[in-house]
Design an enzyme around this catalytic site. Structure first.
Site, PDB file in Angstrom:
ATOM      1  N   PHE A 138       2.338   9.361   3.723  1.00 37.74           N
ATOM      2  CA  PHE A 138       2.531   9.104   5.391  1.00 37.74           C
ATOM      3  C   PHE A 138       3.211   7.478   5.248  1.00 37.74           C
ATOM      4  O   PHE A 138       4.205   7.746   5.590  1.00 37.74           O
ATOM      5  CB  PHE A 138       1.419   9.677   6.236  1.00 37.74           C
ATOM      6  CG  PHE A 138       0.613   8.731   6.105  1.00 37.74           C
ATOM      7  CD1 PHE A 138       0.604   7.259   6.483  1.00 37.74           C
ATOM      8  CD2 PHE A 138      -0.849   8.791   5.099  1.00 37.74           C
ATOM      9  CE1 PHE A 138      -0.418   6.733   6.584  1.00 37.74           C
ATOM     10  CE2 PHE A 138      -2.050   8.137   5.413  1.00 37.74           C
ATOM     11  CZ  PHE A 138      -2.062   7.201   6.444  1.00 37.74           C
ATOM     12  N   ASP A 139       3.184   7.024   4.383  1.00 40.50           N
ATOM     13  CA  ASP A 139       3.940   5.759   4.622  1.00 40.50           C
ATOM     14  C   ASP A 139       2.994   5.009   3.459  1.00 40.50           C
ATOM     15  O   ASP A 139       2.796   5.325   2.769  1.00 40.50           O
ATOM     16  CB  ASP A 139       2.703   5.194   6.108  1.00 40.50           C
ATOM     17  CG  ASP A 139       3.609   3.724   5.889  1.00 40.50           C
ATOM     18  OD1 ASP A 139       4.536   3.302   5.912  1.00 40.50           O
ATOM     19  OD2 ASP A 139       3.495   2.562   7.180  1.00 40.50           O
ATOM     20  N   ILE A 162      -7.480  -0.279  11.635  1.00 39.81           N
ATOM     21  CA  ILE A 162      -8.105   0.548  11.969  1.00 39.81           C
ATOM     22  C   ILE A 162      -9.786   0.500  11.582  1.00 39.81           C
ATOM     23  O   ILE A 162      -9.023  -1.337  10.430  1.00 39.81           O
ATOM     24  CB  ILE A 162      -8.050   1.918  11.048  1.00 39.81           C
ATOM     25  CG1 ILE A 162      -7.125   1.518   9.839  1.00 39.81           C
ATOM     26  CG2 ILE A 162      -6.430   2.230  12.169  1.00 39.81           C
ATOM     27  CD1 ILE A 162      -6.514   3.368   8.985  1.00 39.81           C
ATOM     28  N   TYR A 211      -7.213   6.927  12.589  1.00 39.37           N
ATOM     29  CA  TYR A 211      -6.857   7.669  13.746  1.00 39.37           C
ATOM     30  C   TYR A 211      -7.111   8.643  14.659  1.00 39.37           C
ATOM     31  O   TYR A 211      -6.165   9.073  15.534  1.00 39.37           O
ATOM     32  CB  TYR A 211      -4.962   7.699  13.365  1.00 39.37           C
ATOM     33  CG  TYR A 211      -4.297   6.621  12.794  1.00 39.37           C
ATOM     34  CD1 TYR A 211      -3.758   5.357  13.839  1.00 39.37           C
ATOM     35  CD2 TYR A 211      -4.575   6.328  11.310  1.00 39.37           C
ATOM     36  CE1 TYR A 211      -3.218   4.048  13.349  1.00 39.37           C
ATOM     37  CE2 TYR A 211      -3.353   5.642  10.934  1.00 39.37           C
ATOM     38  CZ  TYR A 211      -2.690   4.176  11.683  1.00 39.37           C
ATOM     39  OH  TYR A 211      -2.475   3.178  11.786  1.00 39.37           O
ATOM     40  N   TYR A 231       0.861  -0.979  -0.054  1.00 40.45           N
ATOM     41  CA  TYR A 231       0.217   0.191   0.132  1.00 40.45           C
ATOM     42  C   TYR A 231       0.456   0.824   0.270  1.00 40.45           C
ATOM     43  O   TYR A 231       2.062   1.290   0.395  1.00 40.45           O
ATOM     44  CB  TYR A 231      -1.178  -0.031   0.650  1.00 40.45           C
ATOM     45  CG  TYR A 231      -0.044   0.194   2.627  1.00 40.45           C
ATOM     46  CD1 TYR A 231       0.243   1.516   2.713  1.00 40.45           C
ATOM     47  CD2 TYR A 231      -0.004  -0.297   3.122  1.00 40.45           C
ATOM     48  CE1 TYR A 231       0.481   1.577   4.644  1.00 40.45           C
ATOM     49  CE2 TYR A 231       1.185  -0.193   4.044  1.00 40.45           C
ATOM     50  CZ  TYR A 231       0.780   0.797   5.273  1.00 40.45           C
ATOM     51  OH  TYR A 231       1.890   0.626   5.674  1.00 40.45           O
ATOM     52  N   PHE A 237      -5.666   4.951   0.840  1.00 44.25           N
ATOM     53  CA  PHE A 237      -4.875   4.204   0.958  1.00 44.25           C
ATOM     54  C   PHE A 237      -4.841   3.045  -0.298  1.00 44.25           C
ATOM     55  O   PHE A 237      -5.668   2.788  -1.269  1.00 44.25           O
ATOM     56  CB  PHE A 237      -5.284   3.115   1.835  1.00 44.25           C
ATOM     57  CG  PHE A 237      -4.987   2.965   3.239  1.00 44.25           C
ATOM     58  CD1 PHE A 237      -3.501   2.464   3.851  1.00 44.25           C
ATOM     59  CD2 PHE A 237      -6.345   3.910   4.023  1.00 44.25           C
ATOM     60  CE1 PHE A 237      -3.457   2.970   5.246  1.00 44.25           C
ATOM     61  CE2 PHE A 237      -5.496   3.759   4.905  1.00 44.25           C
ATOM     62  CZ  PHE A 237      -4.066   4.208   6.003  1.00 44.25           C
TER      63      PHE A 237
END
Length: 572
Positions: free
Chosen positions: A297-298, A317, A343, A287, A359
Site C-alpha cells: 500500500f505504500d 500511528i 488506521y 519502509y 512495515f
C-alpha cells in the site's frame, strides 16, 4: 392445481444450501411397462457426484409434470420456487419417493410413474385423470440431511502459518457464495470490498462462525453449510431461499484480535549498535508497507526519499511510535501493527478499514534535538601542541557520508584539500565545532546532527534533509590566525612616522594605490601579516575604506589611526 407429487400439501417454501457425499443410483425401470413399472432415465449426470440422495435426506428440486398426451399439469418453475421435501418419509407419492433416491445435485432425470405408484384410480379432481401415467422432468438443486455438519475443504494453505483464526478474532476475507448447484448468490469480489467481522461471537451464521476457525492468512477453503446452520427455513428474505445449503469459497486476507499489541521481528541488527532510539528522537527510515496478504500500500523507496519523523510524540500511528523505539542505525525490522494501533475501522487512502499493517523498516539514521557534535580522534601525532582555534587557516582532507555509510563527498577523490578560516562561517556550524583544537596530522571522525549541519532542507541533490553527517577528517596544514578583531598585524615595532612612510609623494594624501603598495611591502618583508585564508586585496581595500573617514577616496593624517587608537574598525 393440486401438487401431483405430494400425498399432502407441501410445507411453506424456505431457502438454503449444502454439500454431502454418496453414490448415484442406477437407472431403474427402462424398458418396462409404464402402466405397471417405474421408469427412470438419467438424462444429464454431472461429472462429479460427491453425494447422492438417500432416504431421510431433504431435497430441493425443480420439475415439470406432464400426462401421457404431453399435457402439462404442474411445474415448479411456474411458481419460481423449488419443491422442498424429505425423501422416503411418505411426503411424496411412492414413485417420486423412489425416483429421487440416488440423484446427484445438478442431475436431470426423466421419470415415468405408473398409476399404482402415483394417484391410482382416483386421480386428482380437475387435474389428473384416474389411472394416469405421470411423466416428470426433474432437476435436483440441493440435498442435505439433518445430521449434516459444516464441511471444510482447504485447497490452498500458505507455507508459513504463524497464526490461525480463533474465537473473538476479527477477520477480513473475500468470498464467493453459491448454492450447491453452483448458482452465485453473493460475492465480496464483485463489491471490491472484503467482508469484515468478528468470529465466534454470533455476528455470522453459525456455519461460517465454525468454518472460519483455524484458517491462516492467505488460506483458501470451501465451506459448505447446511441450512439449519445458515438461514434455515425462511432464507434471508432476499437472495437465499429457505432450506438452501450454502457454499462459500473463502480466501482469508487479514486477522487480528482486539487484545493484540504490535509484534516486532528483528531481521538484521548491526553488530556495532552504540545507540538505540528513544522517545523524542528524530528518525529517517525507509519502509515498505503491506497488508497481511502481501498487498503493497505504500513505500518510501518508490518516492526515493526516507520518511522522516519524531517518534514517541504522536507524529505517526501509535503502532509505529512504539515499533520504532529501541532501533539501531542500520537495523532492519518488521513491525506488524493491528488496526486499533494503525488506521482503525475507517482506514486511510488505499488502506482498508480494520486492516493489519506490516512495515518492513530500514533505519537510516536518527538523532535528538539535544544532540551536539560528536568528535572521536583516531590518531594524534606525538607533537600535538599547536591546536586549531578561531581565525586559523586550515587545509584538510575529508570523506563525508551519512550514518548508513552512503558516501556524499570526498576531497581525496577530488585530489585537493578543503581550505577554510575557522570560526568565520565558511562551513556548517557543526563542522566548525568539530575542527577546533585539532593539530596537524591528526585524524578524527566528526558526527554532526542536522540542526548543526544542513537542517531540514538539506542540499538539493546532495544531502538529504534532516540527515546526520559523518566526516572522517585529516588535518594537513594549519596557519595561525590573527588575534580576534584583526585582519592585519605588525610583527615588530610600528614606525612613529607611519603615515609619512605610506605617503611617499609627501602631498599629505594617501591614495588606495599607495596604501596597498605599502601594506604588501610590509607583508613581503615579514614586518606585517595579513589574516590567512582571505583575499588579500579585499582586506587591504577594507582597511583603506575604514581609514577614509569621509569617503573622498583618500586618507589624510587627521583621518589616519592605528587599531589601539580606535576600537570601531579592523584596521592597522
Amino acid at each position: 392445481m393440486a401438487p401431483p407429487v405430494l400425498r399432502r400439501p407441501p410445507p411453506p417454501l424456505v431457502l438454503l444450501l449444502l454439500w454431502v457425499t454418496g453414490q448415484a443410483a442406477p437407472v431403474a425401470g427402462l424398458g418396462l411397462d409404464p402402466e405397471s413399472e417405474l421408469q427412470i432415465e438419467r438424462r444429464s449426470v454431472p461429472a462429479e457426484c460427491p453425494r447422492a440422495v438417500r432416504p431421510g435426506d431433504f431435497v430441493r428440486y425443480h420439475y415439470v409434470g406432464t400426462l401421457r398426451d404431453g399435457r402439462r399439469f404442474d411445474a415448479s418453475y411456474d411458481r419460481d420456487s423449488t419443491f422442498n421435501v424429505f425423501v422416503g418419509k411418505g411426503q411424496l407419492i411412492a414413485g417420486m419417493d423412489q425416483a429421487l433416491v440416488g440423484m446427484c445435485v445438478n442431475e436431470r432425470r426423466f421419470v415415468t410413474i405408473p398409476p399404482k405408484l402415483a394417484y391410482g384410480s382416483e386421480g386428482v379432481a380437475d387435474v389428473i385423470p384416474p389411472n394416469s401415467v405421470l411423466h416428470f422432468d426433474v432437476l435436483l438443486v440441493d440435498i442435505w440431511n439433518s445430521e449434516d455438519q459444516v464441511q471444510i475443504h482447504t485447497y490452498f494453505k500458505p507455507p508459513s502459518c504463524p497464526r490461525t483464526v480463533q474465537v473473538s478474532d476479527f477477520v477480513r476475507y473475500h468470498y464467493n457464495g453459491t448454492f450447491l448447484d453452483g448458482t452465485l448468490f453473493d460475492s465480496s469480489h464483485n463489491r471490491m470490498k472484503t467482508y469484515d467481522t468478528y468470529v465466534g461471537i454470533g455476528w455470522l451464521i453459525p456455519g461460517m462462525d465454525k468454518g472460519l476457525l483455524g484458517m491462516c492468512v492467505g488460506e483458501k477453503r470451501i465451506i459448505t453449510v447446511p441450512p439449519f446452520l445458515a438461514y434455515g427455513e425462511d432464507g434471508d428474505g432476499k437472495d437465499i431461499p429457505g432450506q438452501a445449503s450454502l457454499v462459500f469459497d473463502v480466501v482469508l486476507l487479514d486477522l487480528h484480535n482486539p487484545k493484540d499489541s504490535i509484534s516486532i521481528e528483528n531481521q538484521e541488527v548491526p553488530e556495532n549498535c552504540v545507540r538505540r532510539s528513544q522517545s523524542g528522537d528524530f528518525l529517517r527510515y525507509h519502509y515498505n508497507g503491506t497488508l497481511l496478504d502481501g498487498t503493497l500500500f505504500d513505500s518510501s523507496y518508490s518516492r526515493n526519499r526516507t520518511f522522516d519523523t519524531y517518534i514517541g510524540q504522536g507524529y505517526v500511528i501509535p503502532g509505529m511510535d512504539e515499533g520504532l523505539l529501541g532501533v539501531c542505525i542500520g537495523e532492519r525490522r518488521r513491525i506488524v501493527v493491528p488496526p486499533h494501533l494503525g488506521y482503525g475501522e475507517e482506514g486511510r487512502g488505499n488502506i482498508p478499514g480494520s486492516a493489519v499493517l506490516v512495515f518492513d523498516v530500514h533505519v537510516i539514521d536518527f538523532h535528538n534535538p539535544s544532540d551536539s557534535v560528536s568528535v572521536t580522534s583516531h590518531y594524534r601525532p606525538p607533537d600535538c601542541s599547536v591546536l586549531s582555534k578561531k581565525g586559523d587557516f586550515l587545509k584538510y582532507h575529508y570523506n563525508a557520508s551519512l550514518l548508513d555509510g552512503t558516501l556524499l563527498d570526498s576531497t581525496w577523490n577530488l585530489g585537493k584539500t578543503y581550505n577554510i578560516v575557522l570560526g568565520f562561517g565558511q562551513v556548517v556550524l557543526g563542522m566548525d565545532m568539530g575542527l577546533r583544537e585539532m593539530c596537524v596530522g591528526e585524524k578524527r571522525t566528526v558526527i554532526i546532527p542536522p540542526h548543526l549541519g544542513y537542517g531540514e532542507a538539506g542540499v538539493a541533490g546532495e544531502v538529504p534533509g534532516s540527515a546526520v553527517l559523518v566526516f572522517d577528517i585529516e588535518l594537513l596544514e594549519l596557519v595561525a590566525g590573527l588575534p580576534e578583531g584583526y585582519m592585519f598585524v605588525w610583527n615588530g615595532e610600528v614606525s612613529p612616522n607611519l603615515f609619512e612612510e605610506i605617503d611617499k609623494d609627501g602631498n599629505g594624501d594617501v591614495l588606495l594605490e599607495e596604501f596597498s603598495e605599502y601594506i604588501h611591502a610590509q607583508v613581503a618583508t615579514g614586518k606585517g601579516k595579513l589574516a590567512p585564508g582571505f583575499d588579500a586585496e579585499m582586506i587591504v581595500k577594507n582597511m583603506f575604506t575604514n581609514q577614509d573617514r569621509n569617503g573622498d577616496g583618500k586618507v589624510t593624517a587627521e583621518e589616519f589611526k592605528l587599531k589601539d587608537q580606535e576600537t570601531k574598525h579592523d584596521e592597522l
